[in-house]
Each structure stands twice: as structure tokens, then as C-alpha cells.
Motif scaffolding. Sequence first.
Motif, PDB file in Angstrom:
ATOM      1  N   ILE A  58       0.845  -1.202   0.000  1.00  0.00           N
ATOM      2  CA  ILE A  58       0.000   0.000   0.000  1.00  0.00           C
ATOM      3  C   ILE A  58       0.877   1.246   0.000  1.00  0.00           C
ATOM      4  O   ILE A  58       0.633   2.184  -0.763  1.00  0.00           O
ATOM      5  N   LYS A  59       1.899   1.250   0.818  1.00  0.00           N
ATOM      6  CA  LYS A  59       2.807   2.398   0.886  1.00  0.00           C
ATOM      7  C   LYS A  59       3.490   2.620  -0.465  1.00  0.00           C
ATOM      8  O   LYS A  59       3.576   3.756  -0.938  1.00  0.00           O
ATOM      9  N   GLN A  60       3.939   1.561  -1.114  1.00  0.00           N
ATOM     10  CA  GLN A  60       4.583   1.680  -2.425  1.00  0.00           C
ATOM     11  C   GLN A  60       3.591   2.160  -3.486  1.00  0.00           C
ATOM     12  O   GLN A  60       3.925   2.994  -4.324  1.00  0.00           O
ATOM     13  N   LEU A  61       2.374   1.638  -3.447  1.00  0.00           N
ATOM     14  CA  LEU A  61       1.351   2.040  -4.398  1.00  0.00           C
ATOM     15  C   LEU A  61       1.033   3.529  -4.251  1.00  0.00           C
ATOM     16  O   LEU A  61       0.952   4.263  -5.241  1.00  0.00           O
ATOM     17  N   LEU A  62       0.864   3.987  -3.027  1.00  0.00           N
ATOM     18  CA  LEU A  62       0.590   5.402  -2.786  1.00  0.00           C
ATOM     19  C   LEU A  62       1.741   6.281  -3.280  1.00  0.00           C
ATOM     20  O   LEU A  62       1.507   7.332  -3.873  1.00  0.00           O
ATOM     21  N   ALA A  63       2.962   5.830  -3.049  1.00  0.00           N
ATOM     22  CA  ALA A  63       4.116   6.604  -3.513  1.00  0.00           C
ATOM     23  C   ALA A  63       4.119   6.717  -5.034  1.00  0.00           C
ATOM     24  O   ALA A  63       4.393   7.778  -5.589  1.00  0.00           O
ATOM     25  N   ARG A  64       3.781   5.614  -5.721  1.00  0.00           N
ATOM     26  CA  ARG A  64       3.743   5.642  -7.187  1.00  0.00           C
ATOM     27  C   ARG A  64       2.606   6.509  -7.698  1.00  0.00           C
ATOM     28  O   ARG A  64       2.762   7.289  -8.632  1.00  0.00           O
ATOM     29  N   LYS A  65       1.422   6.363  -7.126  1.00  0.00           N
ATOM     30  CA  LYS A  65       0.233   7.056  -7.628  1.00  0.00           C
ATOM     31  C   LYS A  65       0.199   8.531  -7.263  1.00  0.00           C
ATOM     32  O   LYS A  65      -0.513   9.292  -7.886  1.00  0.00           O
ATOM     33  N   CYS A  66       0.951   8.932  -6.259  1.00  0.00           N
ATOM     34  CA  CYS A  66       0.960  10.344  -5.879  1.00  0.00           C
ATOM     35  C   CYS A  66       1.927  11.141  -6.739  1.00  0.00           C
ATOM     36  O   CYS A  66       2.130  12.329  -6.500  1.00  0.00           O
ATOM     37  N   GLY A  67       2.521  10.508  -7.720  1.00  0.00           N
ATOM     38  CA  GLY A  67       3.366  11.214  -8.676  1.00  0.00           C
ATOM     39  C   GLY A  67       4.614  11.832  -8.091  1.00  0.00           C
ATOM     40  O   GLY A  67       5.136  12.789  -8.635  1.00  0.00           O
ATOM     41  N   GLY A  68       5.075  11.305  -6.989  1.00  0.00           N
ATOM     42  CA  GLY A  68       6.308  11.818  -6.413  1.00  0.00           C
ATOM     43  C   GLY A  68       6.139  13.096  -5.623  1.00  0.00           C
ATOM     44  O   GLY A  68       7.104  13.666  -5.149  1.00  0.00           O
ATOM     45  N   GLU A  69       4.907  13.573  -5.491  1.00  0.00           N
ATOM     46  CA  GLU A  69       4.676  14.780  -4.714  1.00  0.00           C
ATOM     47  C   GLU A  69       4.896  14.457  -3.243  1.00  0.00           C
ATOM     48  O   GLU A  69       4.542  13.388  -2.779  1.00  0.00           O
ATOM     49  N   HIS A  70       5.497  15.387  -2.551  1.00  0.00           N
ATOM     50  CA  HIS A  70       5.764  15.187  -1.136  1.00  0.00           C
ATOM     51  C   HIS A  70       4.846  16.077  -0.313  1.00  0.00           C
ATOM     52  O   HIS A  70       4.551  17.210  -0.700  1.00  0.00           O
ATOM     53  N   ALA A  71       4.439  15.554   0.822  1.00  0.00           N
ATOM     54  CA  ALA A  71       3.621  16.346   1.734  1.00  0.00           C
ATOM     55  C   ALA A  71       4.493  17.439   2.339  1.00  0.00           C
ATOM     56  O   ALA A  71       5.704  17.268   2.477  1.00  0.00           O
TER      57      ALA A  71
END
Length: 112
Positions: A58-71
Amino acid sequence: MTIRDESHEREQVSCDDALAEIYMLLDRECTPERDAELRRHIEDCPPCLEEYGIDEQIKQLLARKCGGEHAPAELKSRLKASIRNTVAERYGWTMAETEIRIERTTEPPTIS
């Protein structure tokens, strides 16, 4: 002379502890000792290993789908503090963290 089995003297990690700290483990926020304890438990416990794998995916999927944007750093800081407080409250731990902030002013000091 008595041979001591240190593996029995170590505090055993429960499934509840391991699951509560999975994201701290995934984010590499545990001390090296706690990291080793949690990993030992997860490797020997199929249900916890499965949950760890799911959370890691899940963590990897979110990282991929968020387009590299950082909070924003402030949001990350507040989330980490909230997670630490929740874990501390749940297990009665006392945690302390010190933050040092150095700011540069735009105007040089005046000499009188």
C-alpha cells in the motif's frame, strides 16, 4: 557454570505491538534494536508477515500514484507526532523529542 539463553530473556514482541508499529518500521523510524525485535517477530509470525507485506505494498502504491509529490514538512511532522502520541498512549510509553530551529534574519544586527 550455567549457560544462559539470552533469547528467552529478551522481551517478546506481541502481535498487537508489531501491528501497531508496522508503519514506524516501514518508515525506518524505530531504533535499530526495536527494528530487529519487530522484524524477528514478523518473520516468525505468518499473520503479521502478511499484514506487513500488505502495508508495504500500500505504501509503495501510494508513492507511485501520488506522482512523487511530497507532503509539506509541517504536515509530516504533525502526522509523525500524532502517530507517536497514539502509540505512547496505547502502551504507556513516555517519549521525548527535542527540536532545534535556527532561523536567519533578513536584516543584519545594528551596532551602536
